[in-house]
Design an enzyme around this catalytic site. Structure first.
Site, PDB file in Angstrom:
ATOM      1  N   HIS A  51       0.852  -1.205   0.119  1.00  0.00           N
ATOM      2  CA  HIS A  51       0.017  -0.140  -0.118  1.00  0.00           C
ATOM      3  C   HIS A  51       0.860   1.254   0.103  1.00  0.00           C
ATOM      4  O   HIS A  51       2.107   1.274   0.285  1.00  0.00           O
ATOM      5  CB  HIS A  51      -0.936   0.082   1.238  1.00  0.00           C
ATOM      6  N   ALA A  52       0.295   2.394  -0.365  1.00  0.00           N
ATOM      7  CA  ALA A  52       0.838   3.687  -0.094  1.00  0.00           C
ATOM      8  C   ALA A  52      -0.007   4.541   0.743  1.00  0.00           C
ATOM      9  O   ALA A  52      -1.344   4.160   0.916  1.00  0.00           O
ATOM     10  CB  ALA A  52       0.804   4.323  -1.319  1.00  0.00           C
TER      11      ALA A  52
END
Length: 137
Positions: free
Chosen positions: A54-55
């Protein structure tokens, strides 16, 4: 901006003596470039497990393998870099909007994560294609 200019390897002081090692990490601009609002750690993951994926729009992180070894693949949409966290005095600073995968955990790995924000599911980007699209805006 180049990925090597976005991330930073931090080296913490070992203040230990004949009694053993002592590593101190201070937030709010001392060792950590943000106020620490959340702390969590990952342990008991197999070498095949990939965490992260994820970011984050708002959260900054510092990752420290306080025990064992793990790897972090960091991606800014243009470049990727793999960093091995293999010393308890070593931290990896990750600013916002970088994709991250943590993996290749040794059996004794304990990955400590310091975060600049409290958990908010809405600020996570969990699909890589959505991440790339958001970078292009």
């Amino acid at each position: 901006m180049k990925l090597s200019e976005q991330i930073k390897i931090l080296e913490f002081s070992d203040l230990g003596d004949e009694r053993g090692n002592l590593v101190v990490v201070e937030g709010s601009g001392y060792d950590i470039p943000f106020e620490i609002k959340r702390v969590f750690y990952i342990y008991g993951s197999d070498a095949e497990v990939i965490r992260g994926r994820h970011a984050n729009r708002k959260s900054e992180f510092v990752l420290i393998n306080v025990s064992g070894v793990s790897k972090v693949k960091v991606d800014n949409g243009r470049e990727q870099q793999i960093i091995e966290l293999n010393r308890p005095r070593m931290g990896l600073y990750l600013p916002t909007m970088l994709w991250k995968d943590m993996y290749d955990f040794s059996k004794d790995s304990v990955l400590l994560v310091l975060a600049s924000e409290h958990y908010d599911a809405e600020e996570y980007i969990r699909d890589y294609d959505d991440y790339i699209k958001e970078l292009m805006l």
